[in-house]
Design an enzyme around this catalytic site. Structure first.
Site, short mmCIF file in Angstrom:
data_model
loop_
_atom_site.label_atom_id
_atom_site.label_comp_id
_atom_site.label_asym_id
_atom_site.label_seq_id
_atom_site.Cartn_x
_atom_site.Cartn_y
_atom_site.Cartn_z
N ASP A 7 1.15 -1.15 0.23
CA ASP A 7 -0.14 0.00 0.28
C ASP A 7 1.35 1.11 0.25
O ASP A 7 1.19 1.49 0.80
CB ASP A 7 -0.93 -0.13 1.17
CG ASP A 7 -1.92 1.50 1.28
OD1 ASP A 7 -2.09 1.56 0.36
OD2 ASP A 7 -2.15 1.53 2.34
N GLU A 67 -1.23 -1.41 -4.79
CA GLU A 67 -2.75 -0.56 -4.87
C GLU A 67 -1.90 0.76 -6.32
O GLU A 67 -1.32 0.94 -6.15
CB GLU A 67 -2.53 -0.31 -3.96
CG GLU A 67 -4.25 0.93 -4.27
CD GLU A 67 -5.08 0.80 -2.77
OE1 GLU A 67 -5.96 0.13 -1.83
OE2 GLU A 67 -4.35 1.84 -1.79
N ASP A 140 -3.39 1.01 7.09
CA ASP A 140 -2.11 0.84 5.67
C ASP A 140 -2.13 -0.93 5.33
O ASP A 140 -1.43 -1.03 4.61
CB ASP A 140 -1.64 1.67 6.48
CG ASP A 140 -1.42 3.24 5.88
OD1 ASP A 140 -2.25 3.79 5.21
OD2 ASP A 140 -0.91 3.57 6.99
#
EC number: 3.1.21.10
Length: 157
Positions: A7, A67, A140
Protein backbone atom coordinates in the site's frame (compact mmCIF):
# COMPACT_ATOMS: atom_id res chain seq x y z
CA UNK A 1 3.60 -18.35 -5.16
CA UNK A 2 4.55 -15.65 -2.68
CA UNK A 3 3.14 -12.15 -3.12
CA UNK A 4 4.44 -8.96 -1.55
CA UNK A 5 1.47 -6.61 -1.19
CA UNK A 6 2.25 -2.90 -0.96
CA UNK A 7 0.00 0.00 0.00
CA UNK A 8 2.26 2.79 -1.28
CA UNK A 9 2.74 5.95 0.73
CA UNK A 10 5.56 8.24 1.67
CA UNK A 11 4.61 8.70 5.32
CA UNK A 12 3.20 5.30 6.31
CA UNK A 13 3.61 2.52 3.77
CA UNK A 14 1.94 -0.83 4.42
CA UNK A 15 3.51 -4.10 3.28
CA UNK A 16 2.42 -7.73 3.57
CA UNK A 17 3.59 -11.15 2.44
CA UNK A 18 0.96 -13.76 1.58
CA UNK A 19 1.77 -17.19 0.11
CA UNK A 20 -0.32 -19.74 -1.73
CA UNK A 21 0.25 -23.26 -0.47
CA UNK A 22 -1.67 -25.66 -2.71
CA UNK A 23 -5.23 -24.32 -2.46
CA UNK A 24 -4.82 -22.25 0.70
CA UNK A 25 -3.54 -18.75 1.24
CA UNK A 26 -1.19 -18.25 4.17
CA UNK A 27 -0.36 -14.94 5.82
CA UNK A 28 3.40 -14.80 6.46
CA UNK A 29 4.17 -11.28 7.65
CA UNK A 30 3.27 -7.62 7.40
CA UNK A 31 4.27 -4.24 8.70
CA UNK A 32 4.39 -0.54 8.11
CA UNK A 33 7.27 1.69 7.11
CA UNK A 34 7.03 5.14 8.63
CA UNK A 35 9.16 8.03 7.44
CA UNK A 36 9.58 11.43 9.00
CA UNK A 37 7.93 14.21 6.99
CA UNK A 38 10.74 16.55 8.08
CA UNK A 39 13.40 14.42 6.35
CA UNK A 40 14.52 15.11 2.79
CA UNK A 41 12.52 13.13 0.24
CA UNK A 42 15.54 11.15 -0.97
CA UNK A 43 16.18 9.99 2.60
CA UNK A 44 12.56 8.96 3.00
CA UNK A 45 12.67 7.00 -0.25
CA UNK A 46 15.93 5.35 0.82
CA UNK A 47 14.29 4.29 4.10
CA UNK A 48 11.37 2.74 2.23
CA UNK A 49 13.66 0.94 -0.21
CA UNK A 50 16.08 -0.41 2.37
CA UNK A 51 13.26 -1.75 4.54
CA UNK A 52 11.39 -3.32 1.61
CA UNK A 53 14.64 -4.81 0.36
CA UNK A 54 15.05 -6.64 3.69
CA UNK A 55 11.50 -7.98 3.33
CA UNK A 56 12.22 -9.17 -0.22
CA UNK A 57 15.45 -10.88 0.83
CA UNK A 58 13.80 -12.59 3.80
CA UNK A 59 10.59 -13.82 2.14
CA UNK A 60 11.72 -14.20 -1.51
CA UNK A 61 8.41 -13.17 -3.14
CA UNK A 62 7.73 -14.03 -6.79
CA UNK A 63 5.47 -11.06 -7.33
CA UNK A 64 4.65 -7.62 -6.00
CA UNK A 65 1.08 -6.32 -5.89
CA UNK A 66 0.80 -2.56 -5.61
CA UNK A 67 -2.32 -0.47 -5.15
CA UNK A 68 -2.86 2.03 -7.93
CA UNK A 69 -3.13 5.59 -6.74
CA UNK A 70 -5.67 8.20 -7.63
CA UNK A 71 -4.62 11.71 -8.55
CA UNK A 72 -4.99 13.88 -5.48
CA UNK A 73 -6.30 17.42 -5.72
CA UNK A 74 -2.97 18.45 -4.19
CA UNK A 75 -0.47 18.01 -7.03
CA UNK A 76 2.54 18.06 -4.67
CA UNK A 77 1.10 15.14 -2.68
CA UNK A 78 0.43 13.20 -5.89
CA UNK A 79 3.95 13.86 -7.12
CA UNK A 80 5.53 12.67 -3.87
CA UNK A 81 3.41 9.53 -3.94
CA UNK A 82 4.60 9.00 -7.51
CA UNK A 83 8.20 9.18 -6.28
CA UNK A 84 7.46 6.46 -3.72
CA UNK A 85 5.76 4.24 -6.31
CA UNK A 86 8.66 4.71 -8.71
CA UNK A 87 11.23 3.81 -6.06
CA UNK A 88 9.20 0.73 -5.06
CA UNK A 89 8.78 -0.42 -8.67
CA UNK A 90 12.48 0.07 -9.34
CA UNK A 91 13.34 -2.06 -6.31
CA UNK A 92 10.93 -4.78 -7.45
CA UNK A 93 12.49 -4.66 -10.90
CA UNK A 94 15.95 -5.08 -9.43
CA UNK A 95 14.79 -8.35 -7.84
CA UNK A 96 12.91 -9.46 -10.99
CA UNK A 97 9.52 -9.45 -9.29
CA UNK A 98 6.49 -9.42 -11.55
CA UNK A 99 4.36 -6.41 -10.67
CA UNK A 100 0.58 -6.31 -10.63
CA UNK A 101 -1.38 -3.15 -9.91
CA UNK A 102 -4.90 -3.03 -8.51
CA UNK A 103 -7.37 -0.19 -8.20
CA UNK A 104 -8.50 0.51 -4.61
CA UNK A 105 -12.12 -0.34 -5.51
CA UNK A 106 -11.04 -3.71 -6.94
CA UNK A 107 -9.21 -4.56 -3.72
CA UNK A 108 -12.18 -3.50 -1.60
CA UNK A 109 -14.64 -5.48 -3.72
CA UNK A 110 -12.46 -8.60 -3.69
CA UNK A 111 -12.03 -8.56 0.08
CA UNK A 112 -15.42 -7.27 1.26
CA UNK A 113 -17.75 -7.71 -1.71
CA UNK A 114 -18.28 -3.93 -1.85
CA UNK A 115 -16.08 -1.61 -3.90
CA UNK A 116 -16.58 1.37 -1.59
CA UNK A 117 -15.92 -0.41 1.71
CA UNK A 118 -14.51 1.54 4.65
CA UNK A 119 -11.12 0.84 6.24
CA UNK A 120 -12.67 -0.93 9.24
CA UNK A 121 -14.59 -3.28 6.93
CA UNK A 122 -11.37 -4.27 5.16
CA UNK A 123 -9.65 -4.85 8.48
CA UNK A 124 -12.55 -7.01 9.68
CA UNK A 125 -12.63 -9.15 6.52
CA UNK A 126 -8.85 -9.65 6.45
CA UNK A 127 -9.06 -11.11 9.94
CA UNK A 128 -11.77 -13.53 8.75
CA UNK A 129 -10.06 -14.52 5.50
CA UNK A 130 -6.47 -15.02 6.66
CA UNK A 131 -5.61 -16.76 9.93
CA UNK A 132 -2.77 -15.05 11.77
CA UNK A 133 -3.98 -11.52 11.09
CA UNK A 134 -6.12 -11.12 14.21
CA UNK A 135 -3.66 -8.72 15.86
CA UNK A 136 -3.49 -6.33 12.87
CA UNK A 137 -4.86 -2.90 13.78
CA UNK A 138 -3.15 -0.54 11.32
CA UNK A 139 -5.22 0.25 8.22
CA UNK A 140 -2.15 0.68 5.97
CA UNK A 141 -0.96 -2.78 6.97
CA UNK A 142 -4.47 -4.22 6.47
CA UNK A 143 -4.65 -2.62 3.03
CA UNK A 144 -1.34 -4.24 2.06
CA UNK A 145 -2.65 -7.64 3.19
CA UNK A 146 -5.83 -7.01 1.16
CA UNK A 147 -3.75 -6.10 -1.90
CA UNK A 148 -1.69 -9.31 -1.64
CA UNK A 149 -4.88 -11.31 -1.09
CA UNK A 150 -6.48 -9.70 -4.16
CA UNK A 151 -3.46 -10.56 -6.28
CA UNK A 152 -3.76 -14.24 -5.35
CA UNK A 153 -7.52 -14.30 -5.97
CA UNK A 154 -7.22 -12.51 -9.33
CA UNK A 155 -4.46 -14.87 -10.50
CA UNK A 156 -6.76 -17.86 -9.97
CA UNK A 157 -9.59 -16.39 -12.09
Amino acid sequence: MIVLGIDPALGSLGWAVVARQLTKLKYLASGIIKTNSKDEIHNRLACINSTLEKVILEYQPNMAAIEETFVNTNSVTSLKLGYARGAIMSLCGRYNLDIREFKPNTVKKTVTGYGHAEKDQILHMIKLLLPGTSLITNSDEADAIAIAYTCHVMRVK
